[in-house]
Design a protein around this motif. Structure first.
Motif, PDB file in Angstrom:
ATOM      1  N   LEU A  76     -20.562  45.183  98.714  1.00  0.00           N
ATOM      2  CA  LEU A  76     -19.080  45.149  97.678  1.00  0.00           C
ATOM      3  C   LEU A  76     -18.161  44.860  98.120  1.00  0.00           C
ATOM      4  N   ASP A  77     -17.731  44.213  99.670  1.00  0.00           N
ATOM      5  CA  ASP A  77     -16.877  43.689  99.738  1.00  0.00           C
ATOM      6  C   ASP A  77     -16.950  42.113  99.362  1.00  0.00           C
ATOM      7  N   GLU A  78     -17.994  41.813  99.044  1.00  0.00           N
ATOM      8  CA  GLU A  78     -17.883  40.140  98.652  1.00  0.00           C
ATOM      9  C   GLU A  78     -18.201  39.631  97.245  1.00  0.00           C
ATOM     10  N   ILE A  79     -17.784  40.799  96.351  1.00  0.00           N
ATOM     11  CA  ILE A  79     -17.296  41.065  95.061  1.00  0.00           C
ATOM     12  C   ILE A  79     -15.977  41.082  94.172  1.00  0.00           C
ATOM     13  N   GLU A  80     -15.567  39.837  94.241  1.00  0.00           N
ATOM     14  CA  GLU A  80     -14.451  40.526  93.077  1.00  0.00           C
ATOM     15  C   GLU A  80     -14.601  40.249  91.269  1.00  0.00           C
ATOM     16  N   ILE A  81     -13.974  41.295  90.666  1.00  0.00           N
ATOM     17  CA  ILE A  81     -14.310  40.990  89.714  1.00  0.00           C
ATOM     18  C   ILE A  81     -13.235  41.245  88.485  1.00  0.00           C
ATOM     19  N   ALA A  82     -12.241  40.719  87.636  1.00  0.00           N
ATOM     20  CA  ALA A  82     -11.731  40.078  86.883  1.00  0.00           C
ATOM     21  C   ALA A  82     -11.533  39.978  85.099  1.00  0.00           C
ATOM     22  N   LEU A  83     -10.520  40.046  85.019  1.00  0.00           N
ATOM     23  CA  LEU A  83     -10.446  39.991  83.581  1.00  0.00           C
ATOM     24  C   LEU A  83      -9.737  38.952  83.483  1.00  0.00           C
ATOM     25  N   ALA A  84      -9.491  38.350  81.811  1.00  0.00           N
ATOM     26  CA  ALA A  84      -8.193  37.624  81.210  1.00  0.00           C
ATOM     27  C   ALA A  84      -8.962  37.972  79.765  1.00  0.00           C
ATOM     28  N   TYR A  85      -7.764  37.301  79.193  1.00  0.00           N
ATOM     29  CA  TYR A  85      -8.104  37.442  77.124  1.00  0.00           C
ATOM     30  C   TYR A  85      -7.633  36.150  77.109  1.00  0.00           C
ATOM     31  N   GLU A  86      -8.560  35.716  76.015  1.00  0.00           N
ATOM     32  CA  GLU A  86      -8.274  34.194  75.057  1.00  0.00           C
ATOM     33  C   GLU A  86      -8.447  34.741  73.976  1.00  0.00           C
ATOM     34  N   ASP A  87      -7.825  34.511  73.770  1.00  0.00           N
ATOM     35  CA  ASP A  87      -7.772  34.534  71.646  1.00  0.00           C
ATOM     36  C   ASP A  87      -7.610  36.044  71.566  1.00  0.00           C
ATOM     37  N   GLY A  88      -7.065  36.753  72.878  1.00  0.00           N
ATOM     38  CA  GLY A  88      -7.563  37.854  72.204  1.00  0.00           C
ATOM     39  C   GLY A  88      -8.886  38.726  72.723  1.00  0.00           C
ATOM     40  N   ALA A  89      -9.929  37.639  73.615  1.00  0.00           N
ATOM     41  CA  ALA A  89     -11.053  38.194  73.534  1.00  0.00           C
ATOM     42  C   ALA A  89     -11.427  38.576  74.449  1.00  0.00           C
ATOM     43  N   GLN A  90     -11.728  39.349  75.464  1.00  0.00           N
ATOM     44  CA  GLN A  90     -11.688  40.014  76.819  1.00  0.00           C
ATOM     45  C   GLN A  90     -12.958  39.146  77.713  1.00  0.00           C
ATOM     46  N   GLN A  91     -12.986  38.674  78.779  1.00  0.00           N
ATOM     47  CA  GLN A  91     -13.059  37.450  79.360  1.00  0.00           C
ATOM     48  C   GLN A  91     -13.551  37.622  80.906  1.00  0.00           C
ATOM     49  N   VAL A  92     -14.856  38.775  81.529  1.00  0.00           N
ATOM     50  CA  VAL A  92     -15.156  38.716  82.739  1.00  0.00           C
ATOM     51  C   VAL A  92     -15.221  37.314  83.886  1.00  0.00           C
ATOM     52  N   PHE A  93     -14.629  38.140  84.864  1.00  0.00           N
ATOM     53  CA  PHE A  93     -14.632  36.427  85.760  1.00  0.00           C
ATOM     54  C   PHE A  93     -15.356  37.507  87.124  1.00  0.00           C
ATOM     55  N   LEU A  94     -17.174  37.183  87.508  1.00  0.00           N
ATOM     56  CA  LEU A  94     -17.400  36.998  88.825  1.00  0.00           C
ATOM     57  C   LEU A  94     -17.106  36.104  89.847  1.00  0.00           C
ATOM     58  N   ASN A  95     -16.550  36.459  90.226  1.00  0.00           N
ATOM     59  CA  ASN A  95     -15.658  35.779  91.879  1.00  0.00           C
ATOM     60  C   ASN A  95     -15.606  34.618  90.885  1.00  0.00           C
ATOM     61  N   ALA A 119      -8.129  47.933  69.308  1.00  0.00           N
ATOM     62  CA  ALA A 119      -6.741  47.563  69.778  1.00  0.00           C
ATOM     63  C   ALA A 119      -6.542  46.496  69.355  1.00  0.00           C
ATOM     64  N   LYS A 120      -6.629  45.501  68.477  1.00  0.00           N
ATOM     65  CA  LYS A 120      -6.290  44.468  67.669  1.00  0.00           C
ATOM     66  C   LYS A 120      -5.304  45.022  66.805  1.00  0.00           C
ATOM     67  N   GLU A 121      -5.718  46.124  65.903  1.00  0.00           N
ATOM     68  CA  GLU A 121      -4.431  46.767  64.975  1.00  0.00           C
ATOM     69  C   GLU A 121      -3.804  46.822  65.834  1.00  0.00           C
ATOM     70  N   GLN A 122      -3.523  47.239  66.734  1.00  0.00           N
ATOM     71  CA  GLN A 122      -2.745  48.686  67.240  1.00  0.00           C
ATOM     72  C   GLN A 122      -1.889  47.043  68.476  1.00  0.00           C
ATOM     73  N   GLY A 123      -2.288  46.494  68.616  1.00  0.00           N
ATOM     74  CA  GLY A 123      -1.967  45.108  69.616  1.00  0.00           C
ATOM     75  C   GLY A 123      -1.415  46.012  70.740  1.00  0.00           C
ATOM     76  N   PHE A 124      -3.154  46.416  71.275  1.00  0.00           N
ATOM     77  CA  PHE A 124      -2.914  46.679  72.172  1.00  0.00           C
ATOM     78  C   PHE A 124      -4.328  45.961  72.630  1.00  0.00           C
ATOM     79  N   ILE A 125      -4.322  46.650  74.309  1.00  0.00           N
ATOM     80  CA  ILE A 125      -5.629  45.147  74.607  1.00  0.00           C
ATOM     81  C   ILE A 125      -6.523  45.870  74.874  1.00  0.00           C
ATOM     82  N   TYR A 126      -7.551  45.667  75.080  1.00  0.00           N
ATOM     83  CA  TYR A 126      -9.189  46.018  74.971  1.00  0.00           C
ATOM     84  C   TYR A 126     -10.118  45.533  76.483  1.00  0.00           C
ATOM     85  N   VAL A 127     -10.072  46.736  76.708  1.00  0.00           N
ATOM     86  CA  VAL A 127     -10.744  47.067  78.033  1.00  0.00           C
ATOM     87  C   VAL A 127     -12.491  47.545  78.258  1.00  0.00           C
TER      88      VAL A 127
END
Ligand code: DC
Length: 224
Positions: free
Chosen positions: A61-80, A23-31
């Motif tokens: 399952l409705d109590e849970i929200e998962i989200a992704l964000a990117y800090e300095d290109g690194a994926q961060q995962v958020f739980l609620n 992903a880094k070499e291609q400039g893509f987002i890594y999920v």
């Protein structure tokens, strides 16, 4: 149209390291889809809910929200809203994740989110079901594996660096158990997609694996 790369394979095959580098070499987002399932599993561990109890898991399952964000290109995962990226890499979370990821409703929730991301973004996405179910039309599909011994050896090295005390044998047993469960579950078991390229990294360096995938991407981009 976005360009999508799918990398599937068993636990510890090096998918995330490879996917990140590509992903880094291609400039893509890594999920990292495993991190999304892991964040959800953490929710159930914290609540003291048995991760094998389908009814108990699915009704929350409705109590849970998962989200992704990117800090300095690194994926961060958020739980609620809480960044749990540093809390999800334990074997305990790994096994609970393998348990909840068997359930159809869990998968539906995650897959919808993953497809949404890939629709508009050039991604390298890794997981178990990406080439078969999440991105069946991915431009490049890889099935990355290595022997269970080699995968355990790599995991053991990582865990020792973090102060873990499990032996290599215990880790290999965990890996074999998790592979079995991931490959034999009813919903979206781990299988190689018929159009995925099989790569065994046991005797390859990271750079060789990355170069192989980069060549596949470049060839595909040249004709599309
Ligand atoms: O890749 P990982 O070790 O972080 O994955 C943890 C567990 O999550 C794995 O045992 C199976 C599950 N998983 C899944 O079912 N589908 C995915 N796309 C990613 C992970």
């Amino acid at each position: 149209m976005s360009f999508n790369v799918a990398i599937d394979g068993p636990a510890g095959a090096g998918k995330s390291t490879v996917a990140k580098a590509v992903a880094k070499e291609q400039g893509f987002i890594y999920v990292d889809t495993g991190a999304m399932y892991r964040a959800m599993a953490l929710y159930f561990i914290r609540k003291g809910i048995n991760s094998n109890d389908e009814a108990a898991v699915c009704e929350r399952l409705d109590e849970i929200e998962i989200a992704l964000a990117y800090e300095d290109g690194a994926q961060q995962v958020f739980l609620n809203g809480e960044n749990v990226s540093g809390l999800i890499r334990t074997e305990e979370v790994g096994m609970a994740t393998s348990n909840i990821s068997k359930f159809k409703l869990v998968r539906e929730k995650m897959v919808a989110l993953q497809q949404e991301i890939a629709k508009t973004t050039d991604v390298v996405m890794d997981g178990r079901d990406i080439g078969m179910w999440v991105l069946p039309n991915a431009d490049v599909k890889i099935y990355l594996t290595a022997s269970s011994y080699e995968r355990a050896r790599r995991r053991h090295k990582e865990l020792v660096e973090k102060g873990g005390t499990k032996t290599l044998e215990e880790i290999e047993q965990d890996i074999i158990a998790r592979d079995y469960q991931d490959m034999h579950r009813e919903n979206s078991p781990l299988v190689q997609a018929p159009d995925a390229v099989y790569l065994d990294s046991s005797d390859m360096t990271l750079q060789q694996v990355v170069d192989t995938i980069m060549n596949m991407i470049n060839e595909k981009r040249a004709v599309s």
